[in-house]
Each structure stands twice: as structure tokens, then as C-alpha cells.
Design an enzyme around this catalytic site. Structure first.
Site, PDB file in Angstrom:
ATOM      1  N   TYR A 121       0.788  -1.013  -0.101  1.00 37.42           N
ATOM      2  CA  TYR A 121      -0.146  -0.221  -0.132  1.00 37.42           C
ATOM      3  C   TYR A 121       0.891   1.367  -0.108  1.00 37.42           C
ATOM      4  CZ  TYR A 121      -3.264   3.054   1.846  1.00 37.42           C
ATOM      5  OH  TYR A 121      -3.867   4.571   2.406  1.00 37.42           O
TER       6      TYR A 121
ATOM      7  N   ASN B 274       7.749 -10.148  -1.895  1.00 39.32           N
ATOM      8  CA  ASN B 274       7.182 -11.349  -2.473  1.00 39.32           C
ATOM      9  C   ASN B 274       6.067 -11.658  -2.494  1.00 39.32           C
ATOM     10  OD1 ASN B 274       6.325 -10.913   0.667  1.00 39.32           O
ATOM     11  ND2 ASN B 274       7.586 -12.548   1.438  1.00 39.32           N
TER      12      ASN B 274
ATOM     13  N   ASP C 208      12.184 -12.979  -1.055  1.00 38.12           N
ATOM     14  CA  ASP C 208      11.650 -13.149   0.509  1.00 38.12           C
ATOM     15  C   ASP C 208      13.285 -12.171   0.777  1.00 38.12           C
ATOM     16  OD1 ASP C 208      11.492 -12.780   3.077  1.00 38.12           O
ATOM     17  OD2 ASP C 208      10.264 -14.917   2.821  1.00 38.12           O
TER      18      ASP C 208
ATOM     19  N   SER D  55       5.639   3.385  13.360  1.00 36.80           N
ATOM     20  CA  SER D  55       4.646   3.724  13.449  1.00 36.80           C
ATOM     21  C   SER D  55       4.573   4.518  15.106  1.00 36.80           C
ATOM     22  CB  SER D  55       3.739   2.561  13.373  1.00 36.80           C
ATOM     23  OG  SER D  55       2.823   1.925  14.530  1.00 36.80           O
TER      24      SER D  55
ATOM     25  N   THR E 241       2.305   3.604  16.407  1.00 35.32           N
ATOM     26  CA  THR E 241       2.148   2.380  17.742  1.00 35.32           C
ATOM     27  C   THR E 241       3.526   2.680  18.481  1.00 35.32           C
ATOM     28  OG1 THR E 241       1.977   0.392  18.240  1.00 35.32           O
ATOM     29  CG2 THR E 241       3.246   0.478  16.952  1.00 35.32           C
TER      30      THR E 241
ATOM     31  N   TYR F  29       3.414  -6.974  16.947  1.00 32.68           N
ATOM     32  CA  TYR F  29       3.840  -6.009  15.791  1.00 32.68           C
ATOM     33  C   TYR F  29       4.424  -4.566  16.545  1.00 32.68           C
ATOM     34  CZ  TYR F  29       3.270  -2.395  12.164  1.00 32.68           C
ATOM     35  OH  TYR F  29       3.275  -1.177  11.788  1.00 32.68           O
TER      36      TYR F  29
ATOM     37  N   LYS G   8       8.243  -2.804  15.797  1.00 33.46           N
ATOM     38  CA  LYS G   8       8.941  -1.635  14.921  1.00 33.46           C
ATOM     39  C   LYS G   8       9.666  -0.726  16.027  1.00 33.46           C
ATOM     40  CE  LYS G   8       6.349  -1.320  11.442  1.00 33.46           C
ATOM     41  NZ  LYS G   8       6.983  -1.287  10.432  1.00 33.46           N
TER      42      LYS G   8
ATOM     43  N   TYR H 197       4.855   6.778  11.084  1.00 30.34           N
ATOM     44  CA  TYR H 197       3.716   7.252  10.524  1.00 30.34           C
ATOM     45  C   TYR H 197       2.299   7.775  11.204  1.00 30.34           C
ATOM     46  CZ  TYR H 197       6.233   4.721   6.025  1.00 30.34           C
ATOM     47  OH  TYR H 197       7.867   4.269   5.852  1.00 30.34           O
TER      48      TYR H 197
ATOM     49  N   ASN I 118      -8.888  -4.964  10.067  1.00 30.04           N
ATOM     50  CA  ASN I 118      -8.703  -4.285  11.146  1.00 30.04           C
ATOM     51  C   ASN I 118      -8.889  -2.702  10.902  1.00 30.04           C
ATOM     52  OD1 ASN I 118      -8.005  -7.310  11.954  1.00 30.04           O
ATOM     53  ND2 ASN I 118      -6.423  -7.014  11.007  1.00 30.04           N
ATOM     54  N   ASN I 119      -8.498  -2.249  10.628  1.00 26.17           N
ATOM     55  CA  ASN I 119      -8.271  -1.011  10.348  1.00 26.17           C
ATOM     56  C   ASN I 119      -9.359   0.055   9.250  1.00 26.17           C
ATOM     57  OD1 ASN I 119      -4.539  -0.995   9.044  1.00 26.17           O
ATOM     58  ND2 ASN I 119      -5.255  -0.100  11.193  1.00 26.17           N
TER      59      ASN I 119
ATOM     60  N   GLY J 180      -6.637  -3.506  23.995  1.00 31.27           N
ATOM     61  CA  GLY J 180      -6.046  -2.513  23.662  1.00 31.27           C
ATOM     62  C   GLY J 180      -5.309  -1.083  23.068  1.00 31.27           C
TER      63      GLY J 180
HETATM   64  P1  NAD Z   1       1.251  -3.584   3.245  1.00 34.07           P
HETATM   65  O1  NAD Z   1       0.984  -5.015   3.828  1.00 34.07           O
HETATM   66  O2  NAD Z   1       0.259  -3.133   1.849  1.00 34.07           O
HETATM   67  O3  NAD Z   1       2.816  -3.615   1.767  1.00 34.07           O
HETATM   68  C1  NAD Z   1       3.820  -5.055   2.923  1.00 34.07           C
HETATM   69  C2  NAD Z   1       4.575  -5.409   1.312  1.00 34.07           C
HETATM   70  O4  NAD Z   1       5.974  -5.877   2.447  1.00 34.07           O
HETATM   71  C3  NAD Z   1       3.748  -5.840   0.769  1.00 34.07           C
HETATM   72  O5  NAD Z   1       3.853  -6.345  -0.379  1.00 34.07           O
HETATM   73  C4  NAD Z   1       4.583  -7.387   1.333  1.00 34.07           C
HETATM   74  O6  NAD Z   1       4.178  -8.263   0.371  1.00 34.07           O
HETATM   75  C5  NAD Z   1       5.949  -7.246   1.644  1.00 34.07           C
HETATM   76  N1  NAD Z   1       6.234  -7.959   2.256  1.00 34.07           N
HETATM   77  C6  NAD Z   1       6.741  -8.243   4.031  1.00 34.07           C
HETATM   78  N2  NAD Z   1       7.363  -9.392   4.141  1.00 34.07           N
HETATM   79  C7  NAD Z   1       8.534  -9.615   2.992  1.00 34.07           C
HETATM   80  C8  NAD Z   1       9.371  -9.768   2.776  1.00 34.07           C
HETATM   81  N3  NAD Z   1       9.567 -10.693   4.242  1.00 34.07           N
HETATM   82  N4  NAD Z   1      10.149 -10.358   2.228  1.00 34.07           N
HETATM   83  C9  NAD Z   1       9.452  -9.366   0.969  1.00 34.07           C
HETATM   84  N5  NAD Z   1       8.365  -8.700   1.198  1.00 34.07           N
HETATM   85  C10 NAD Z   1       7.517  -8.609   2.271  1.00 34.07           C
HETATM   86  O7  NAD Z   1       1.812  -3.007   4.358  1.00 34.07           O
HETATM   87  P2  NAD Z   1       1.686  -0.919   3.548  1.00 34.07           P
HETATM   88  O8  NAD Z   1       0.311  -0.731   4.987  1.00 34.07           O
HETATM   89  O9  NAD Z   1       2.090  -0.172   3.178  1.00 34.07           O
HETATM   90  O10 NAD Z   1       3.102  -0.879   5.287  1.00 34.07           O
HETATM   91  C11 NAD Z   1       4.145  -0.169   4.675  1.00 34.07           C
HETATM   92  C12 NAD Z   1       4.968  -0.526   5.954  1.00 34.07           C
HETATM   93  O11 NAD Z   1       4.988  -0.096   7.096  1.00 34.07           O
HETATM   94  C13 NAD Z   1       5.296  -1.344   6.617  1.00 34.07           C
HETATM   95  O12 NAD Z   1       6.239  -1.766   7.368  1.00 34.07           O
HETATM   96  C14 NAD Z   1       4.140  -1.916   7.799  1.00 34.07           C
HETATM   97  O13 NAD Z   1       4.281  -1.979   9.143  1.00 34.07           O
HETATM   98  C15 NAD Z   1       4.451   0.926   8.016  1.00 34.07           C
HETATM   99  N6  NAD Z   1       3.217   1.149   9.184  1.00 34.07           N
HETATM  100  C16 NAD Z   1       2.213   0.858   8.646  1.00 34.07           C
HETATM  101  C17 NAD Z   1       0.393   1.484   9.002  1.00 34.07           C
HETATM  102  C18 NAD Z   1      -0.582   1.314   8.434  1.00 34.07           C
HETATM  103  O14 NAD Z   1      -1.738   1.369   9.121  1.00 34.07           O
HETATM  104  N7  NAD Z   1      -0.449   0.709   7.290  1.00 34.07           N
HETATM  105  C19 NAD Z   1       0.712   2.596  10.220  1.00 34.07           C
HETATM  106  C20 NAD Z   1       1.934   2.654  10.266  1.00 34.07           C
HETATM  107  C21 NAD Z   1       3.542   1.596   9.617  1.00 34.07           C
HETATM  108  N1  UDP Z   2     -12.371   1.254  14.804  1.00 34.50           N
HETATM  109  C1  UDP Z   2     -13.735   1.016  15.243  1.00 34.50           C
HETATM  110  N2  UDP Z   2     -13.965  -0.374  14.626  1.00 34.50           N
HETATM  111  C2  UDP Z   2     -12.756  -1.085  13.537  1.00 34.50           C
HETATM  112  C3  UDP Z   2     -11.804  -0.261  13.543  1.00 34.50           C
HETATM  113  C4  UDP Z   2     -11.095   0.905  14.408  1.00 34.50           C
HETATM  114  O1  UDP Z   2     -13.911   1.641  15.378  1.00 34.50           O
HETATM  115  O2  UDP Z   2     -13.534  -1.369  12.727  1.00 34.50           O
HETATM  116  C5  UDP Z   2     -11.350   2.671  16.128  1.00 34.50           C
HETATM  117  C6  UDP Z   2     -10.480   1.971  17.035  1.00 34.50           C
HETATM  118  O3  UDP Z   2     -11.203   1.787  17.621  1.00 34.50           O
HETATM  119  C7  UDP Z   2      -9.430   3.312  16.653  1.00 34.50           C
HETATM  120  C8  UDP Z   2      -9.471   4.142  15.520  1.00 34.50           C
HETATM  121  O4  UDP Z   2     -10.851   3.448  15.226  1.00 34.50           O
HETATM  122  O5  UDP Z   2     -10.199   4.180  17.618  1.00 34.50           O
HETATM  123  C9  UDP Z   2      -8.797   3.403  14.289  1.00 34.50           C
HETATM  124  O6  UDP Z   2      -8.412   2.218  14.206  1.00 34.50           O
HETATM  125  P1  UDP Z   2      -6.844   1.586  13.152  1.00 34.50           P
HETATM  126  O7  UDP Z   2      -7.426  -0.532  13.877  1.00 34.50           O
HETATM  127  O8  UDP Z   2      -7.691   2.057  11.903  1.00 34.50           O
HETATM  128  O9  UDP Z   2      -6.109   1.653  13.847  1.00 34.50           O
HETATM  129  P2  UDP Z   2      -5.376   1.759  14.783  1.00 34.50           P
HETATM  130  O10 UDP Z   2      -4.762   3.405  15.264  1.00 34.50           O
HETATM  131  O11 UDP Z   2      -5.460   1.227  15.989  1.00 34.50           O
HETATM  132  O12 UDP Z   2      -3.705   1.374  14.879  1.00 34.50           O
END
Ligand code: NAD
Ligand code: UDP
Length: 337
Positions: free
Chosen positions: A11, A32, A58, A124, A126, A148, A152, A176, A197-198, A293
Site C-alpha cells: 500500500y 515477496n 523474500d 509507526s 504505535t 507487531y 517496530k 506514520y 482490521n483498520n 489494547g
Molecule cells: P503492506 O502489507 O501493504 O506492504 C508491505 C509489503 O511488504 C507487502 O507488499 C508484502 O508483500 C511485503 N513483504 C512483507 N514481508 C516481506 C518479506 N519478508 N520479503 C519481501 N516482501 C515482504 O503494508 P503497508 O500498509 O504498505 O505498510 C508498509 C510499512 O509501513 C510496514 O512496515 C508497516 O508496518 C508500516 N506502517 C503501516 C501503517 C498502516 O496503517 N498501513 C501504519 C504505520 C506503519
Molecule cells: N475502529 C472502529 N471500528 C473498526 C476499526 C477501528 O471503531 O472496525 C476504531 C479504533 O477503535 C480506533 C480507530 O478506529 O479508535 C482507528 O483504528 P485502526 O485500527 O484503523 O488504527 P489504529 O489507530 O488502531 O492503529
């Protein structure tokens, strides 16, 4: 500049790859495809007019990764690849620690051997746990509550140790906040596996009729309307933040950490309202128990990134919702036909 983008089919990685290609960088993607689709590569080409080089590998496989370093004169690495689902990480901690930590270590072993100095890491919000003070500054205390998040924070700690031992490195840790939105074309976006989940992919699945209603996790938090508050940020702003971070690394800053957020929090109900306005779709919802959580509020102070990177989020919540909706409504089944 040749940039190795790990997880570039995912993404955030796909949107960033387009931004890098448009800024004139050479892009080498390693993915991968464990959470993405090969078709993304074609779409990146379609949108940027340029082809990134692609290796389906990978990253934990050091021998195969070495080929990538041998065949390309890599200047910088942006490391997106990771497993990222909080709930899954609780059920599968071994897979999470193994994938996220080993991939990062393999990269650093090869960086040393091939003299690559610049590294951008996807961290993140997080890592701030339940923040003591809002908005959150980069020097706030760090704590995590699930595997997770721990990967990080462990990687951040590793990066600080690695830099301490080798000051010739340049490392940007980007924390992020909550990425949503999609490319303006509507042909790339977020495609989670199974039931999302999000919140944003959940809302868009309700809007296309694939899920009956949104569960709002709690309305008794100490927030504007009792529902959780988050700092949603457009994925295009995030993508641009990575280009800015690479520019910063070319100034040899050492190790730097930035929040990438808008600085503004929205509650779940405010987000639902903004989405309905953008899409013209009512989103039925039910208030349920709090999700274990979860915290009440999380939003950034992004001024450090503005001062030091010259980066500021430019998209507001309405455009984030419009763009998420365009992607989902044009691709109700994501990348699958
Ligand atoms: P995503 O799952 O869409 O992209 C991650 C990519 O990495 C995928 O295409 C997956 O196939 C690839 N991948 C995973 N393990 C691999 C491996 N061992 N070898 C090769 N490829 C591998 O996730 P995203 O939302 O684009 O997130 C990108 C980064 O940002 C991640 O590190 C994630 O933890 C971090 N992040 C994401 C969010 C979010 O909400 N999307 C928030 C904070 C941080
Ligand atoms: N949330 C919700 N319903 C859902 C998913 C998320 O009410 O199905 C709420 C969650 O409690 C939080 C916000 O939306 O307050 C963002 O959640 P998300 O999982 O997208 O991201 P997070 O901040 O937890 O990483």
C-alpha cells in the site's frame, strides 16, 4: 539516485515508488507479494510512465538479496516490507519477529558489504503506546503492547545501536500516524486480506455492500464524542514525506526521527461523517465494546518534519475520504478481477 524499495508492491510502498519515479529516482522494488499483487507493478508503470525494476524475493533470504545488491548500484534503501496486522501478531509472534527483524538485519549486513549508507525505516505511532501528552512529539516516551509494535520498537532500537557503532550511516525513522486515502487515479490503493482490521478499509467495504455495518469500538472514551481519535494522513502525503526524507539523508544528518501526521485528530464518528459526505453513502454503524489494547486519542505534533524536512501534509480529511472511496468503488474486489 538508485533507491531500493522493500515492500514496494504494498500500500504505502506502491504510492511512494510512483513519487520516487516522478522525482527522477531509479526504483528497485523487492517484494515477496505475501500481502500484495503483481499487477501493482504494471499500475506503477502506467501512472509514472516508468518501470521500476522488480525482484520477487523474500528479504529474509540473504543469498537472493545479495544478487539485488550485486546487480544494482544502490544508493539508499526505503524499508517498508513487514507484516503489519496487530491481531495477527498476537496469534503469530514467531512469524512477526522472524519476518520483521531478520529482513532488517539482512539489509544491514548487505549494506555493510556493499557500502550503502542511507536507510529510511517505516515505523509507526504505535511506538508511543498510550501517550502521556498530546499532541505527540518525537521525544515522547516509547512503549508497546503487542508483538507487531514491539518489532517496530526493537528495530528502532537496533537502528540506534547500529548508528552508534557506525556514524557514517544516515538513517531516517519515520513514524506514520494513520494512513488512509489512495492515488487520485483510483487504480492503486489499500487491499487488506480478509475482513479489514483498520477503520477506513472497513468503512469502504460497508459502503460497497460487502459488510453490513461498521462496529464502532467504544463510545465512552474521554474524547469529543466518546469514540477514538486518530491522526489520519493521506498516503500521498506519506509518499512525499519519503522523498523529503531521502533529500535530508543526502545532507548526512546521522540518525533522525520524524512524525508523519497532520497534527489534527478526528473521532471515529467524525470520520464516518466525512466519508458519507465524500461518497454520498450512509454508513450504518453499531456501538460495540472497546477493542482491547485501543487508546482514546493519538495525534502528532508534525512540526519537526516541517522544520527539518520542509514537509507538511497537504490533504485534508475530505480528500482522504474521496480518494479512499474512488479506489474502493472502482475496485470493489481490490486487485482481483
Ligand atoms: P503492506 O502489507 O501493504 O506492504 C508491505 C509489503 O511488504 C507487502 O507488499 C508484502 O508483500 C511485503 N513483504 C512483507 N514481508 C516481506 C518479506 N519478508 N520479503 C519481501 N516482501 C515482504 O503494508 P503497508 O500498509 O504498505 O505498510 C508498509 C510499512 O509501513 C510496514 O512496515 C508497516 O508496518 C508500516 N506502517 C503501516 C501503517 C498502516 O496503517 N498501513 C501504519 C504505520 C506503519
Ligand atoms: N475502529 C472502529 N471500528 C473498526 C476499526 C477501528 O471503531 O472496525 C476504531 C479504533 O477503535 C480506533 C480507530 O478506529 O479508535 C482507528 O483504528 P485502526 O485500527 O484503523 O488504527 P489504529 O489507530 O488502531 O492503529
Amino acid at each position: 539516485m538508485a533507491v531500493l524499495v522493500t515492500g514496494g508492491a504494498g500500500y504505502i510502498g506502491s504510492h511512494t515508488s510512483i513519487e520516487l519515479l516522478e522525482a527522477g529516482h531509479e526504483v528497485i522494488i523487492v517484494d515477496n507479494l505475501c500481502n500484495s499483487d503483481k499487477i501493482v507493478l504494471e499500475r506503477i508503470k502506467e501512472l509514472s510512465g516508468k518501470s521500476p525494476k522488480f525482484y520477487e524475493i523474500d528479504i529474509t533470504d540473504k543469498e537472493k538479496m545479495e544478487v539485488v545488491f550485486k546487480e544494482n548500484k544502490i544508493n539508499s534503501i526505503i524499508h517498508f516490507a513487514a507484516l503489519k496486522a496487530v491481531g495477527e501478531s498476537v496469534a503469530m509472534p514467531v512469524e512477526y519477529y522472524s519476518n520483521n527483524l531478520i529482513s532488517t538485519l539482512v539489509l544491514f549486513e548487505l549494506m555493510k558489504k556493499y557500502n550503502v549508507k542511507n536507510f529510511v525505516f517505516s515505523s509507526s505511532a504505535t511506538v508511543y503506546g498510550d501517550p502521556e501528552k498530546l499532541p505527540i512529539l518525537e521525544d515522547s516516551s516509547l512503549s508497546v503492547t503487542n508483538p507487531y509494535g514491539r518489532t517496530k520498537l526493537m528495530i528502532e532500537d537496533m537502528l540506534r545501536d547500529i548508528y552508534y557503532a557506525d556514524n557514517s550511516l544516515n538513517i531516517a525513522i519515520l513514524r506514520y500516524f494513520n494512513p488512509i486515502g489512495a492515488h487520485k487515479s483510483g487504480i492503486i490503493g489499500e487491499e487488506p486480506n480478509g475482513i479489514p482490521n483498520n477503520i477506513m478499509p472497513y468503512i469502504t467495504k460497508v459502503a460497497v455492500g460487502q459488510l453490513p455495518h461498521l462496529n464502532v469500538f467504544g463510545d465512552d472514551y474521554n474524547t469529543v464524542d466518546g469514540t477514538g481519535v486518530r491522526d489520519y494522513i493521506h498516503v500521498l502525503d506519506l509518499a512525499h514525506g519519503h522523498v523529503k526524507a531521502l533529500e535530508k539523508l543526502s545532507e548526512n544528518p546521522g540518525i533522525v526521527t520524524y512524525n508523519l501526521g497532520t497534527g489534527r485528530g478526528y473521532s471515529v464518528l467524525e470520520l464516518v461523517k466525512a466519508f458519507s459526505k465524500a461518497s454520498g453513502k450512509e454508513i450504518p454503524y453499531k456501538i460495540t465494546d472497546r477493542r482491547p489494547g485501543d487508546i482514546a486519542s493519538c495525534y502528532s505534533d508534525p512540526t519537526k518534519a516541517e522544520k527539518e524536512l520542509g514537509w507538511k501534509a497537504k490533504y485534508g480529511i475530505d480528500e482522504m475520504c474521496e480518494d479512499s472511496w474512488r479506489w474502493q468503488s472502482q475496485n470493489p474486489n481490490g486487485y482481483k478481477k
